[in-house]
Design an enzyme around this catalytic site. Sequence first.
Site, PDB file in Angstrom:
ATOM      1  CB  SER A 176      37.325  14.984  14.264  1.00 21.06           C
ATOM      2  OG  SER A 176      37.843  15.066  15.572  1.00 21.06           O
ATOM      3  CG  ASN A 177      41.137  18.285  16.041  1.00 23.45           C
ATOM      4  OD1 ASN A 177      41.627  17.576  16.904  1.00 23.45           O
ATOM      5  ND2 ASN A 177      40.194  19.191  16.312  1.00 23.45           N
ATOM      6  CG  HIS A 178      45.218  14.354  12.987  1.00 28.81           C
ATOM      7  ND1 HIS A 178      44.840  13.107  12.538  1.00 28.81           N
ATOM      8  CD2 HIS A 178      45.265  15.152  11.896  1.00 28.81           C
ATOM      9  CE1 HIS A 178      44.692  13.136  11.226  1.00 28.81           C
ATOM     10  NE2 HIS A 178      44.938  14.376  10.799  1.00 28.81           N
ATOM     11  CB  SER A 179      43.298  16.687  19.620  1.00 26.05           C
ATOM     12  OG  SER A 179      43.504  16.624  21.004  1.00 26.05           O
ATOM     13  CB  ALA A 237      42.167  20.321  19.057  1.00 29.82           C
TER      14      ALA A 237
END
Length: 411
Positions: free
Chosen positions: A219-222, A287
Amino acid sequence: MVWNGRKLLLGITGSIAAYKSTWIVRHLKSKGADVQVVCTPDALGFVTPLTLSTLSERPVYSEFVKSAGGEWVNHVELGMWADLILIAPCSAQTLAKMAGGLCDNLLMAVYLSARCPVWFAPAMDIDMWKHPATAKNVKELTSRANHRMLGPANGALASGLNGVGRMAEPQELIDALEAHWASTNADVLPQATEDLRNKMVLITAGPTREAIDDVRYISNHSSGKMGYALAEACLEQGARVVLISGPVTLTPPQGLYAFVAVESAHEMQKAVESYRTKFDIGIFCAAVADFRPVHKTTGKIKKQDAVTRIEMHPNPDILAEVGRNKQPQQFLVGFALESADGIAEARRKKSTKNCDMMILNRINNKGAGFGADTNRVTLLSALGIRELPLASKKDIARDIIQHLILCYIPS
Ligand code: PMT
């Protein structure tokens, strides 16, 4: 709070009293107002843009075109942005131009484009003030709806003479603003104009999670903050908002038309597809993970399995797909999160994804991007390139929506 979120456009004109405007900016900022300074070219002989931009934390505008880069400064947008325009000091020259509707500098263009109250604080020598031409201009301006004159005061003048013509004291101007805002519903932020009434806005927000096994994912940090703030800003404008959100810890705003919680890019794509022909404006802030593991393992991959490689497969590009099938009445807004060549990359994505507006987020900008409560973005649209300085995501969202309304709804 009386001041929080108030947007004041301070016009400064060529008068020795211009030095007092720096005090006004400083005190308005310390009270919580958002201050945009616009100077006439003559004002710059008395105060510097550097001082004013440092105090206001915004660029100072004085020309129709920015010298670096040749970008257009959008006077219509500035006029629409402001909750109130205060011209202080207001020289005899500017007073006359306002009365006559002359438009030979940026401040005058902003004045003529504004729909908000306009206050002005004249500053000139005693005989200029007493001149019948000035008296006629003052009579004209004070008879106009939404116009208010403050001062001038009686006292020592720069010429060495004594009499009426001094700019009202900065503290008096600030007290008058405070009283005005306190009496116009202090706790309410700028009134929404409901320009998006009857429009359906689809917003994607947050990250997606691409499962590796039943407990792990990519995943990512959004955090979803930017997308949720945009949803709120659209609700303020009376829109029917469909919010499609990846996994975040935020509570969806009240009053949504629909809320769809998703995990993966595929789920987000499916949710977007079910509204694809229904929405008027699509804002793609999510994101989305560009890749997903080719195989999702059922259960938990054991440590002993010693996985050293995960084979990845590209995810569908949701925005590009919507862009390819865009209907004539639809308006698409994308976000571009970039680490280098920001403007060029944002331009490229705007064109390849068939967007009407692209919002550039630079990952190396302090206080901007993932997770932060603030953001700093650049808007690319038919109106040109516009920088929004660092501000809360809520304020950035409101500014983005105002800009979108200008592009989307021709006046
Ligand atoms: O959620 P926050 O913590 O508040 O942070 C906000 C944000 C930084 C996530 C947001 O402001 C932002 O920049 N979102 C876009 C991030 C991104 O994925 O950028 P991109 O350049 O990779 O994608 C370009 C555009 O295509 C975006 O509108 C994106 O939503 C869309 N896209 C990308 C890939 C994909 N597979 N499908 C898409 O729809």
